[in-house]
Design a protein around this motif. Structure first.
Motif, PDB file in Angstrom:
ATOM      1  N   GLY A   7       0.946  -1.159  -0.018  1.00 27.56           N
ATOM      2  CA  GLY A   7       0.092   0.066  -0.053  1.00 27.56           C
ATOM      3  C   GLY A   7       0.978   1.320   0.006  1.00 27.56           C
ATOM      4  N   ASN A   8       0.304   2.285   0.538  1.00 29.59           N
ATOM      5  CA  ASN A   8       1.080   3.608   0.833  1.00 29.59           C
ATOM      6  C   ASN A   8       0.831   4.105   2.161  1.00 29.59           C
ATOM      7  N   PRO A   9       2.022   4.749   2.537  1.00 32.81           N
ATOM      8  CA  PRO A   9       1.575   5.088   3.966  1.00 32.81           C
ATOM      9  C   PRO A   9       0.826   6.410   4.234  1.00 32.81           C
ATOM     10  N   VAL A  10       0.591   7.180   3.149  1.00 36.32           N
ATOM     11  CA  VAL A  10      -0.404   8.312   3.317  1.00 36.32           C
ATOM     12  C   VAL A  10      -1.836   7.781   2.964  1.00 36.32           C
ATOM     13  N   SER A  11      -2.099   6.614   2.242  1.00 36.75           N
ATOM     14  CA  SER A  11      -3.281   6.038   2.112  1.00 36.75           C
ATOM     15  C   SER A  11      -4.257   5.809   3.161  1.00 36.75           C
ATOM     16  N   THR A  12      -5.457   6.480   3.113  1.00 39.28           N
ATOM     17  CA  THR A  12      -6.297   6.197   4.116  1.00 39.28           C
ATOM     18  C   THR A  12      -6.744   4.482   4.390  1.00 39.28           C
ATOM     19  N   CYS A  13      -6.867   3.885   3.085  1.00 35.14           N
ATOM     20  CA  CYS A  13      -7.384   2.525   3.277  1.00 35.14           C
ATOM     21  C   CYS A  13      -6.237   1.641   3.803  1.00 35.14           C
ATOM     22  N   THR A  14      -5.035   1.978   3.502  1.00 35.12           N
ATOM     23  CA  THR A  14      -3.848   1.377   3.852  1.00 35.12           C
ATOM     24  C   THR A  14      -3.711   1.606   5.304  1.00 35.12           C
ATOM     25  N   ASN A  15      -4.126   2.682   6.047  1.00 37.51           N
ATOM     26  CA  ASN A  15      -3.802   3.025   7.339  1.00 37.51           C
ATOM     27  C   ASN A  15      -4.869   2.433   8.039  1.00 37.51           C
ATOM     28  N   ARG A  16      -6.038   2.298   7.555  1.00 39.42           N
ATOM     29  CA  ARG A  16      -7.159   1.420   8.142  1.00 39.42           C
ATOM     30  C   ARG A  16      -6.773   0.048   8.514  1.00 39.42           C
ATOM     31  N   VAL A  17      -5.764  -0.659   7.664  1.00 37.63           N
ATOM     32  CA  VAL A  17      -5.292  -1.881   7.679  1.00 37.63           C
ATOM     33  C   VAL A  17      -4.010  -1.832   8.912  1.00 37.63           C
ATOM     34  N   ARG A  18      -3.440  -0.724   8.718  1.00 33.35           N
ATOM     35  CA  ARG A  18      -2.172  -0.662   9.693  1.00 33.35           C
ATOM     36  C   ARG A  18      -2.783  -0.392  11.049  1.00 33.35           C
ATOM     37  N   ILE A  19      -3.769   0.279  11.307  1.00 28.06           N
ATOM     38  CA  ILE A  19      -4.348   0.509  12.690  1.00 28.06           C
ATOM     39  C   ILE A  19      -4.938  -0.925  13.210  1.00 28.06           C
ATOM     40  N   THR A  20      -5.293  -1.815  12.391  1.00 28.17           N
ATOM     41  CA  THR A  20      -5.562  -2.972  12.829  1.00 28.17           C
ATOM     42  C   THR A  20      -4.630  -3.993  13.291  1.00 28.17           C
ATOM     43  N   LEU A  21      -3.405  -3.764  12.467  1.00 28.75           N
ATOM     44  CA  LEU A  21      -2.231  -4.663  12.944  1.00 28.75           C
ATOM     45  C   LEU A  21      -1.685  -4.223  13.910  1.00 28.75           C
ATOM     46  N   GLU A  22      -1.574  -2.859  14.302  1.00 27.42           N
ATOM     47  CA  GLU A  22      -0.821  -2.492  15.612  1.00 27.42           C
ATOM     48  C   GLU A  22      -1.629  -2.724  16.654  1.00 27.42           C
ATOM     49  N   GLU A  23      -3.181  -2.573  16.607  1.00 25.81           N
ATOM     50  CA  GLU A  23      -3.805  -2.773  17.437  1.00 25.81           C
ATOM     51  C   GLU A  23      -3.614  -4.220  18.216  1.00 25.81           C
ATOM     52  N   LEU A  24      -3.400  -5.164  17.170  1.00 28.73           N
ATOM     53  CA  LEU A  24      -3.185  -6.601  17.519  1.00 28.73           C
ATOM     54  C   LEU A  24      -1.753  -6.944  17.930  1.00 28.73           C
ATOM     55  N   ILE A 171     -11.141   6.152  11.600  1.00 29.37           N
ATOM     56  CA  ILE A 171     -10.100   7.095  12.085  1.00 29.37           C
ATOM     57  C   ILE A 171      -9.325   7.845  11.014  1.00 29.37           C
ATOM     58  N   PRO A 172      -8.809   7.214   9.795  1.00 30.33           N
ATOM     59  CA  PRO A 172      -8.104   7.882   8.617  1.00 30.33           C
ATOM     60  C   PRO A 172      -8.866   8.891   8.128  1.00 30.33           C
ATOM     61  N   TYR A 173     -10.350   8.744   7.483  1.00 30.65           N
ATOM     62  CA  TYR A 173     -10.854  10.014   6.971  1.00 30.65           C
ATOM     63  C   TYR A 173     -11.345  10.842   8.172  1.00 30.65           C
ATOM     64  N   GLY A 174     -11.631  10.479   9.495  1.00 33.12           N
ATOM     65  CA  GLY A 174     -11.970  11.532  10.394  1.00 33.12           C
ATOM     66  C   GLY A 174     -10.843  12.336  10.672  1.00 33.12           C
ATOM     67  N   ALA A 175      -9.613  11.696  10.723  1.00 39.08           N
ATOM     68  CA  ALA A 175      -8.499  12.772  10.885  1.00 39.08           C
ATOM     69  C   ALA A 175      -8.278  13.757   9.817  1.00 39.08           C
ATOM     70  N   LEU A 176      -8.722  13.415   8.496  1.00 39.70           N
ATOM     71  CA  LEU A 176      -8.530  14.351   7.373  1.00 39.70           C
ATOM     72  C   LEU A 176      -9.576  15.509   7.348  1.00 39.70           C
ATOM     73  N   LEU A 177     -10.796  15.099   8.104  1.00 42.29           N
ATOM     74  CA  LEU A 177     -11.793  16.319   8.438  1.00 42.29           C
ATOM     75  C   LEU A 177     -11.043  17.299   9.180  1.00 42.29           C
ATOM     76  N   GLU A 178     -10.429  17.150  10.230  1.00 42.76           N
ATOM     77  CA  GLU A 178      -9.506  18.086  11.091  1.00 42.76           C
ATOM     78  C   GLU A 178      -8.556  18.753  10.050  1.00 42.76           C
ATOM     79  N   LYS A 179      -8.047  18.192   9.255  1.00 47.74           N
ATOM     80  CA  LYS A 179      -6.802  18.546   8.333  1.00 47.74           C
ATOM     81  C   LYS A 179      -7.455  19.758   7.307  1.00 47.74           C
ATOM     82  N   GLN A 180      -8.882  19.612   6.954  1.00 50.29           N
ATOM     83  CA  GLN A 180      -9.461  20.466   6.113  1.00 50.29           C
ATOM     84  C   GLN A 180     -10.052  21.565   6.982  1.00 50.29           C
ATOM     85  N   GLY A 181      -9.888  21.695   8.318  1.00 46.02           N
ATOM     86  CA  GLY A 181     -10.524  22.702   8.947  1.00 46.02           C
ATOM     87  C   GLY A 181     -12.044  22.479   9.338  1.00 46.02           C
ATOM     88  N   ILE A 182     -12.438  21.395   9.224  1.00 40.02           N
ATOM     89  CA  ILE A 182     -13.800  20.696   9.274  1.00 40.02           C
ATOM     90  C   ILE A 182     -13.807  20.311  10.746  1.00 40.02           C
TER      91      ILE A 182
END
Length: 212
Positions: A7-24, A171-182
């Protein structure tokens, strides 16, 4: 063989998987795909992921794509039952989990990902934001979060009082809302949503993978 996440380290979908891997605490190797070189559209990539989208995993020869499906697979195989997903034998708890996962996919992701596309991704590739589309998606998301506030006023998390993948998927897209000032998730306008968001977005798993 260590699980490979392609995947790619800035990809939201990639990071959705990485969160799961890190949690476990699952060891994995991130194989970075370079979007600028079109590596996700190369024949070797589309032979595995025919849509040319990241990520996919290679788990000792077993290949799987679609981030939410991958996260479920990881949870089932690597000790996530009772931690990130309920035991499927408990059909009521599992039903509530699948309901919560459907809420994320159907009610949060369309607007959150659409806003990220208009305000971030389109601009990054030389396009222009469509303000009418942004306004419409923000209005839609406001209505959805009002419903979230009702749900989260009755339980700590979306599927009950225990964290599940359904919460982490946001989480990944929620964090991008904050980045947009939303500030919808943090303003306190929907207090139960804000309480929930501060909880899930402060997890160590996200701190480890969040794009800097």
């Amino acid at each position: 063989m260590v699980l490979k996440l392609v995947g790619n380290p800035v990809s939201t979908c990639t990071n959705r998987v990485r969160i799961t891997l890190e949690e476990l605490g699952v060891p994995y190797e991130l194989v970075a795909i370079d979007f600028s070189k079109g590596e996700h559209k190369a024949p070797a990539f589309t032979a595995i992921q025919p849509f040319g989208q990241v990520p996919y995993i290679d788990d000792d020869g077993f290949k799987l794509y679609e981030s939410r499906a991958i996260a479920r697979y990881i949870a089932l195989k690597y000790g996530g039952v009772g931690k990130l997903i309920p035991d499927p034998k408990d059909v009521q708890k599992f039903g509530l989990f699948e309901q919560a996962a459907s809420i994320e996919l159907s009610n949060f992701d369309p607007s959150a990902s659409g806003l990220a596309y208009e305000n971030i991704f389109k601009v990054a590739y030389g396009g222009k934001t469509n303000p009418d589309a942004v306004a419409q998606m923000k209005t839609t998301l406001e209505g959805k979060l009002a419903a979230y506030d009702v749900i989260l006023g009755k339980s700590k998390y979306l599927a009950g009082d225990e964290l599940t993948l359904a919460d982490l998927f946001h989480i990944p897209y929620g964090a991008l809302l904050e980045k947009q000032g939303i500030d919808f998730l943090v303003s306190g306008r929907w207090p139960n949503v804000t309480r929930w968001w501060k909880d899930i977005s402060s997890r160590e798993s996200w701190k480890k993978v969040a794009p800097k």
